[in-house]
Design a protein around this motif. Structure first.
Motif, PDB file in Angstrom:
ATOM      1  N   PHE A  28      42.161  42.931  48.313  1.00 60.87           N
ATOM      2  CA  PHE A  28      41.914  43.139  46.889  1.00 60.87           C
ATOM      3  C   PHE A  28      40.864  44.223  46.722  1.00 60.87           C
ATOM      4  O   PHE A  28      39.750  44.102  47.224  1.00 60.87           O
ATOM      5  N   THR A  29      41.228  45.288  46.012  1.00 59.65           N
ATOM      6  CA  THR A  29      40.303  46.377  45.729  1.00 59.65           C
ATOM      7  C   THR A  29      39.937  46.319  44.255  1.00 59.65           C
ATOM      8  O   THR A  29      40.779  46.512  43.377  1.00 59.65           O
ATOM      9  N   SER A  30      38.662  46.031  44.014  1.00 54.64           N
ATOM     10  CA  SER A  30      38.131  45.873  42.666  1.00 54.64           C
ATOM     11  C   SER A  30      37.733  47.222  42.074  1.00 54.64           C
ATOM     12  O   SER A  30      37.329  48.123  42.806  1.00 54.64           O
ATOM     13  N   PRO A  31      37.796  47.336  40.754  1.00 58.16           N
ATOM     14  CA  PRO A  31      37.346  48.579  40.134  1.00 58.16           C
ATOM     15  C   PRO A  31      35.821  48.714  40.124  1.00 58.16           C
ATOM     16  O   PRO A  31      35.298  49.784  39.841  1.00 58.16           O
ATOM     17  N   VAL A  32      35.101  47.647  40.450  1.00 59.04           N
ATOM     18  CA  VAL A  32      33.638  47.686  40.338  1.00 59.04           C
ATOM     19  C   VAL A  32      32.931  47.323  41.646  1.00 59.04           C
ATOM     20  O   VAL A  32      31.732  47.089  41.652  1.00 59.04           O
ATOM     21  N   ALA A  33      33.661  47.277  42.749  1.00 59.91           N
ATOM     22  CA  ALA A  33      33.056  46.979  44.047  1.00 59.91           C
ATOM     23  C   ALA A  33      33.394  48.098  45.022  1.00 59.91           C
ATOM     24  O   ALA A  33      34.503  48.641  44.994  1.00 59.91           O
ATOM     25  N   PHE A  34      32.454  48.422  45.896  1.00 68.39           N
ATOM     26  CA  PHE A  34      32.652  49.514  46.840  1.00 68.39           C
ATOM     27  C   PHE A  34      33.658  49.143  47.927  1.00 68.39           C
ATOM     28  O   PHE A  34      34.562  49.907  48.232  1.00 68.39           O
ATOM     29  N   LYS A  35      33.501  47.969  48.518  1.00 68.82           N
ATOM     30  CA  LYS A  35      34.369  47.540  49.616  1.00 68.82           C
ATOM     31  C   LYS A  35      35.457  46.599  49.106  1.00 68.82           C
ATOM     32  O   LYS A  35      35.205  45.770  48.246  1.00 68.82           O
ATOM     33  N   PRO A  36      36.652  46.698  49.683  1.00 71.61           N
ATOM     34  CA  PRO A  36      37.705  45.745  49.319  1.00 71.61           C
ATOM     35  C   PRO A  36      37.371  44.339  49.820  1.00 71.61           C
ATOM     36  O   PRO A  36      36.601  44.168  50.766  1.00 71.61           O
ATOM     37  N   TYR A  37      37.952  43.357  49.174  1.00 70.35           N
ATOM     38  CA  TYR A  37      37.834  41.953  49.593  1.00 70.35           C
ATOM     39  C   TYR A  37      39.109  41.602  50.337  1.00 70.35           C
ATOM     40  O   TYR A  37      40.193  41.965  49.913  1.00 70.35           O
ATOM     41  N   ARG A  38      38.966  40.880  51.444  1.00 70.34           N
ATOM     42  CA  ARG A  38      40.114  40.544  52.282  1.00 70.34           C
ATOM     43  C   ARG A  38      40.324  39.044  52.321  1.00 70.34           C
ATOM     44  O   ARG A  38      39.384  38.287  52.543  1.00 70.34           O
ATOM     45  N   GLY A  39      41.570  38.631  52.068  1.00 69.95           N
ATOM     46  CA  GLY A  39      41.936  37.234  52.195  1.00 69.95           C
ATOM     47  C   GLY A  39      42.329  36.586  50.883  1.00 69.95           C
ATOM     48  O   GLY A  39      41.885  36.969  49.799  1.00 69.95           O
ATOM     49  N   LYS A  40      43.187  35.585  51.017  1.00 68.98           N
ATOM     50  CA  LYS A  40      43.741  34.873  49.867  1.00 68.98           C
ATOM     51  C   LYS A  40      42.678  34.084  49.107  1.00 68.98           C
ATOM     52  O   LYS A  40      42.645  34.102  47.871  1.00 68.98           O
ATOM     53  N   ALA A  41      41.784  33.395  49.815  1.00 62.84           N
ATOM     54  CA  ALA A  41      40.806  32.532  49.143  1.00 62.84           C
ATOM     55  C   ALA A  41      39.875  33.332  48.235  1.00 62.84           C
ATOM     56  O   ALA A  41      39.670  32.970  47.072  1.00 62.84           O
ATOM     57  N   ILE A  42      39.309  34.431  48.736  1.00 68.24           N
ATOM     58  CA  ILE A  42      38.379  35.217  47.918  1.00 68.24           C
ATOM     59  C   ILE A  42      39.126  35.919  46.786  1.00 68.24           C
ATOM     60  O   ILE A  42      38.642  35.984  45.663  1.00 68.24           O
ATOM     61  N   THR A  43      40.330  36.414  47.065  1.00 67.32           N
ATOM     62  CA  THR A  43      41.091  37.093  46.014  1.00 67.32           C
ATOM     63  C   THR A  43      41.441  36.121  44.889  1.00 67.32           C
ATOM     64  O   THR A  43      41.268  36.438  43.707  1.00 67.32           O
ATOM     65  N   ALA A  44      41.906  34.939  45.234  1.00 68.26           N
ATOM     66  CA  ALA A  44      42.237  33.938  44.211  1.00 68.26           C
ATOM     67  C   ALA A  44      40.995  33.553  43.411  1.00 68.26           C
ATOM     68  O   ALA A  44      41.050  33.410  42.182  1.00 68.26           O
ATOM     69  N   ALA A  45      39.852  33.402  44.077  1.00 66.89           N
ATOM     70  CA  ALA A  45      38.606  33.042  43.388  1.00 66.89           C
ATOM     71  C   ALA A  45      38.169  34.163  42.442  1.00 66.89           C
ATOM     72  O   ALA A  45      37.712  33.906  41.324  1.00 66.89           O
ATOM     73  N   ILE A  46      38.316  35.409  42.876  1.00 63.16           N
ATOM     74  CA  ILE A  46      37.985  36.551  42.012  1.00 63.16           C
ATOM     75  C   ILE A  46      38.874  36.544  40.774  1.00 63.16           C
ATOM     76  O   ILE A  46      38.405  36.720  39.648  1.00 63.16           O
ATOM     77  N   LEU A  47      40.162  36.322  40.974  1.00 66.03           N
ATOM     78  CA  LEU A  47      41.090  36.319  39.836  1.00 66.03           C
ATOM     79  C   LEU A  47      40.765  35.192  38.857  1.00 66.03           C
ATOM     80  O   LEU A  47      40.846  35.378  37.637  1.00 66.03           O
ATOM     81  N   ARG A  48      40.361  34.031  39.375  1.00 64.39           N
ATOM     82  CA  ARG A  48      39.943  32.949  38.468  1.00 64.39           C
ATOM     83  C   ARG A  48      38.690  33.353  37.697  1.00 64.39           C
ATOM     84  O   ARG A  48      38.551  33.045  36.509  1.00 64.39           O
ATOM     85  N   GLY A  49      37.778  34.069  38.359  1.00 65.27           N
ATOM     86  CA  GLY A  49      36.583  34.575  37.675  1.00 65.27           C
ATOM     87  C   GLY A  49      36.937  35.543  36.567  1.00 65.27           C
ATOM     88  O   GLY A  49      36.389  35.487  35.469  1.00 65.27           O
ATOM     89  N   VAL A  50      37.875  36.414  36.851  1.00 71.61           N
ATOM     90  CA  VAL A  50      38.321  37.372  35.835  1.00 71.61           C
ATOM     91  C   VAL A  50      38.946  36.626  34.654  1.00 71.61           C
ATOM     92  O   VAL A  50      38.736  36.987  33.497  1.00 71.61           O
ATOM     93  N   MET A  51      39.696  35.574  34.962  1.00 69.72           N
ATOM     94  CA  MET A  51      40.299  34.776  33.891  1.00 69.72           C
ATOM     95  C   MET A  51      39.223  34.231  32.949  1.00 69.72           C
ATOM     96  O   MET A  51      39.460  34.090  31.754  1.00 69.72           O
ATOM     97  N   ARG A  52      38.082  33.924  33.515  1.00 72.90           N
ATOM     98  CA  ARG A  52      37.000  33.367  32.689  1.00 72.90           C
ATOM     99  C   ARG A  52      36.309  34.423  31.843  1.00 72.90           C
ATOM    100  O   ARG A  52      35.748  34.096  30.800  1.00 72.90           O
ATOM    101  N   VAL A  53      36.304  35.695  32.264  1.00 75.04           N
ATOM    102  CA  VAL A  53      35.557  36.713  31.521  1.00 75.04           C
ATOM    103  C   VAL A  53      36.407  37.567  30.591  1.00 75.04           C
ATOM    104  O   VAL A  53      35.892  38.081  29.599  1.00 75.04           O
ATOM    105  N   PHE A  54      37.700  37.733  30.888  1.00 79.50           N
ATOM    106  CA  PHE A  54      38.553  38.544  30.011  1.00 79.50           C
ATOM    107  C   PHE A  54      38.941  37.739  28.780  1.00 79.50           C
ATOM    108  O   PHE A  54      39.291  36.570  28.872  1.00 79.50           O
ATOM    109  N   GLU A  55      38.901  38.402  27.644  1.00 79.15           N
ATOM    110  CA  GLU A  55      39.385  37.834  26.386  1.00 79.15           C
ATOM    111  C   GLU A  55      40.532  38.710  25.896  1.00 79.15           C
ATOM    112  O   GLU A  55      40.585  39.898  26.204  1.00 79.15           O
ATOM    113  N   ASP A  56      41.439  38.120  25.127  1.00 86.20           N
ATOM    114  CA  ASP A  56      42.540  38.878  24.509  1.00 86.20           C
ATOM    115  C   ASP A  56      43.343  39.675  25.528  1.00 86.20           C
ATOM    116  O   ASP A  56      43.778  40.798  25.253  1.00 86.20           O
TER     117      ASP A  56
END
Length: 146
Positions: free
Chosen positions: A26-54
């Motif tokens: 997973f390569t984020s638009p706001v992080a320098f290094k990519p994140y590797r692995g299903k667990a961290i990627t899924a956790a990041i996506l859940r975090g994004v779900m909490r912060v994005f509106e509309d």
């Protein structure tokens, strides 16, 4: 409708996680290094779900063989309107093995970085814990890596 888009629009984090390859990058638009692995990627996506509106996808683009897909989206984060694109690559088993997100404008990307930074301790804890995946709203980014 693409299964990834359906999972996102249904806010179905479990379905989304099931689409990720174990070795997804997973390569984020706001992080320098990519994140590797299903667990961290899924956790990041859940975090994004909490912060994005509309959140809404506005365009879907796929290649002829179905291994590459781009989904253009809009959302708000802390009062800033953001436009972005999820770039997905699928492995030979139909799982997402490469996931890159780009967003604009800079002020919204900065708001996203700040909001995700506030989520990062929770994201790290979720990534370290065994998964039952809750169903919550979604799309992607993460705090800048050191």
């Amino acid at each position: 409708m693409h299964p990834f888009r359906k999972a996102v629009e249904d806010r179905d984090a479990a379905a989304l996680e099931s689409l990720l390859a174990d070795d997804v990058v997973f390569t984020s638009p706001v992080a320098f290094k990519p994140y590797r692995g299903k667990a961290i990627t899924a956790a990041i996506l859940r975090g994004v779900m909490r912060v994005f509106e509309d959140f809404a996808y506005t365009r879907e683009i796929g290649d002829a063989d179905g291994r590459d897909h781009a989904l253009v989206f809009t959302a708000s984060v802390n009062g800033k309107r953001i436009q972005g694109c999820d770039f997905l690559h699928f492995d030979e088993h139909g799982k997402i093995d490469d996931f890159t997100v780009m967003v604009r404008p800079l002020s919204a990307a900065q708001a996203l970085a700040e909001a995700m930074g506030a989520q990062f301790d929770r994201i790290a804890a979720e990534a370290a814990a065994p998964s039952p995946t809750p169903s919550v709203p979604l799309s992607p980014a993460v705090r800048p890596a050191s």
